[in-house]
Design a protein around this motif. Structure first.
Motif, PDB file in Angstrom:
ATOM      1  N   ASN A  78       0.860  -1.230  -0.077  1.00  0.00           N
ATOM      2  CA  ASN A  78       0.140  -0.030  -0.174  1.00  0.00           C
ATOM      3  C   ASN A  78       0.827   1.284  -0.030  1.00  0.00           C
ATOM      4  N   ARG A  79       0.018   2.406  -0.196  1.00  0.00           N
ATOM      5  CA  ARG A  79       0.859   3.570  -0.168  1.00  0.00           C
ATOM      6  C   ARG A  79       1.565   4.081   1.064  1.00  0.00           C
ATOM      7  N   GLU A  80       1.059   3.853   2.240  1.00  0.00           N
ATOM      8  CA  GLU A  80       1.646   4.198   3.438  1.00  0.00           C
ATOM      9  C   GLU A  80       3.307   3.555   3.455  1.00  0.00           C
ATOM     10  N   ARG A 105       6.440   2.154  11.280  1.00  0.00           N
ATOM     11  CA  ARG A 105       4.776   2.200  11.042  1.00  0.00           C
ATOM     12  C   ARG A 105       4.179   1.484  12.114  1.00  0.00           C
ATOM     13  N   VAL A 106       3.242   1.797  12.714  1.00  0.00           N
ATOM     14  CA  VAL A 106       2.449   1.578  13.868  1.00  0.00           C
ATOM     15  C   VAL A 106       1.002   1.298  13.598  1.00  0.00           C
ATOM     16  N   LEU A 142       2.750   6.808  10.694  1.00  0.00           N
ATOM     17  CA  LEU A 142       4.260   6.789  10.895  1.00  0.00           C
ATOM     18  C   LEU A 142       4.622   7.279  12.378  1.00  0.00           C
ATOM     19  N   ILE A 143       5.646   6.798  12.953  1.00  0.00           N
ATOM     20  CA  ILE A 143       6.260   7.128  14.311  1.00  0.00           C
ATOM     21  C   ILE A 143       7.700   7.745  14.177  1.00  0.00           C
ATOM     22  N   LEU A 144       8.064   8.874  14.475  1.00  0.00           N
ATOM     23  CA  LEU A 144       9.251   9.383  14.137  1.00  0.00           C
ATOM     24  C   LEU A 144       9.741  10.162  15.498  1.00  0.00           C
ATOM     25  N   SER A 145      11.133  10.152  15.633  1.00  0.00           N
ATOM     26  CA  SER A 145      11.852  10.665  16.745  1.00  0.00           C
ATOM     27  C   SER A 145      11.157  12.218  16.844  1.00  0.00           C
ATOM     28  N   ASP A 146      11.052  12.634  17.791  1.00  0.00           N
ATOM     29  CA  ASP A 146      10.696  14.072  18.056  1.00  0.00           C
ATOM     30  C   ASP A 146      11.892  14.921  17.978  1.00  0.00           C
TER      31      ASP A 146
END
Length: 401
Positions: A78-80, A105-106, A142-146
């Motif tokens: 998929n696109r994500e 990804r979560v 999407l989980i990224l570092s802050d």
């Protein structure tokens, strides 16, 4: 985090941080160790019904042809997942893995996304709310570092200040495919032309003084001039965070110019970070940012990737129509006299070369629209620096960045 699923009960732990045209950014405020120091990127859908999804296939036939060298990319379900793999396999090697956060990804439930949508609406700029909403038909985020806080920051009283800059396109095209009537592109930077359009459409109230050519000039003076201009007219190209909270610029884009009142408040905010007299801190901060950008050399790499666009859209479009076997709309509009050998030369090159032109044009487009984030903290005496350092002469301070 593969097996984590965020549900409705988790939505309250995520607060609005900002947004662009395509994504919302939320910051984590809860107590789960897995998410502390993280932000979430959620895709939006346009209220006109266009979600940007292309059926069930992640890539069209022509896109698979374009990216065929990367099997993992072309096999994306998929696109994500595709977007994340694009960052990982295409952009990260070009810009340098240490400068790019690929994220993970979560999985999320529809109820989680609906709750988030409800929670953030109040904080979003009205014009953003009118045009887009959270896309509740996604099954992952999407989980990224802050990057607005220093990595592994554990000292509560230690200030961390972060600047976010959208540098935009840093060069003038010289492509021979640019038509005579569009020759302005060779002398006026793209950002400036967009400013004229935004002013005409009343999306901004005044021209930004910022010139990307200064920012990418490779000179201390040029970079300093660019940052002073960004400070004067931040729009959505310049923001500053203190310990993760925005202290300058606007969350959703649109802070046109810096008033005396805003300037005073920012000057006051800097008092725990920059050791200078009142009235001198902002200038020292701008100097710090300019010096760091100059010393890091990160812009050289970014500009190099932007310059993969060697043909300009006016050349790349011919290669595109050729690959997709569509009649070229541009050639149809050009009179026979103007359809010079310039364009016909693009139709006689091998398929591999045509694919390369389109692919590099697209990669360059990504590099022209990315954000640069730099975090700083004052270097305390006796502590060994864990990151790069820069010396700020005007305040006799050393900063880790």
């Amino acid at each position: 985090m593969e097996d984590v699923i965020l549900e409705q009960k988790d939505a309250g732990d995520w607060i609005y941080r900002g947004e662009g045209a395509v994504n919302l950014i939320l910051a984590y405020t809860g107590s789960s160790p897995a998410f502390i120091g993280k932000v979430m990127r959620i895709q939006k859908s346009q209220r006109n019904g266009n979600t940007g999804l292309k059926g069930n296939r992640a890539l069209s036939t022509h896109e698979r042809l374009l990216w065929r060298e990367n099997e993992e990319l072309t096999a994306s379900p998929n696109r994500e997942i595709l977007e994340q793999l694009y960052v990982k396999h295409v952009m990260s090697p070009l810009l340098g893995p240490k400068h790019v956060d690929v994220g993970i990804r979560v999985h999320v439930t529809k109820e989680f996304l609906k709750s988030v949508e409800k929670n953030v609406t109040f904080y979003r700029p009205a014009w953003r709310v009118d045009s887009s909403q959270v896309d509740v038909n996604r099954d992952s985020v999407l989980i990224l570092s802050d990057h607005s806080i220093f990595p592994n920051r554990n000292l509560k009283d230690e200030p961390c200040i972060t600047v976010e800059i959208k540098p935009k396109c840093g060069f003038l095209p010289i492509s021979r495919f640019i038509a005579e009537e569009n020759a302005v592109k060779k002398t006026v930077v793209r950002f400036r032309m967009h400013q004229a359009l935004k002013l005409l459409n009343q999306e901004i109230s005044e021209y930004s003084k910022y010139n990307p050519l200064d920012f990418f000039s490779g000179s201390r003076e040029g970079i300093q001039k660019a940052i002073e201009a960004l400070y004067a007219t931040p729009q959505n190209n310049f923001r500053v965070f203190l310990n993760g909270s925005i202290v300058f610029g606007s969350l959703g884009g649109g802070a046109d110019s810096t008033t005396a009142l805003v300037g005073e408040a920012f000057e006051d905010t800097l008092k725990n970070v920059i050791r200078a007299d009142n009235g001198q801190r902002t200038a020292s901060f701008i100097q710090l940012v300019a010096e760091t950008i100059y010393a890091s050399g990160a812009l050289d790499q970014l500009l190099e990737v932007q310059k993969l666009d060697t043909h300009d859209i006016e050349g790349a479009i011919h290669a595109y129509y050729n690959i997709t076997s569509q009649p070229c709309m541009v050639c149809r509009e050009l009179s026979k006299g103007k359809l010079s050998c310039r364009y016909t030369s693009l139709q006689s090159i091998p398929l591999d070369e045509r694919l390369k032109i389109v692919k590099e044009y697209l990669i360059a487009a990504t590099a022209k629209d990315c954000s640069l984030m730099i975090s700083f903290r004052p270097q305390e005496d006796g502590r060994l620096p864990s990151h790069n350092t820069v010396y700020l002469g005007s305040t006799d301070q050393v900063f880790e960045y």
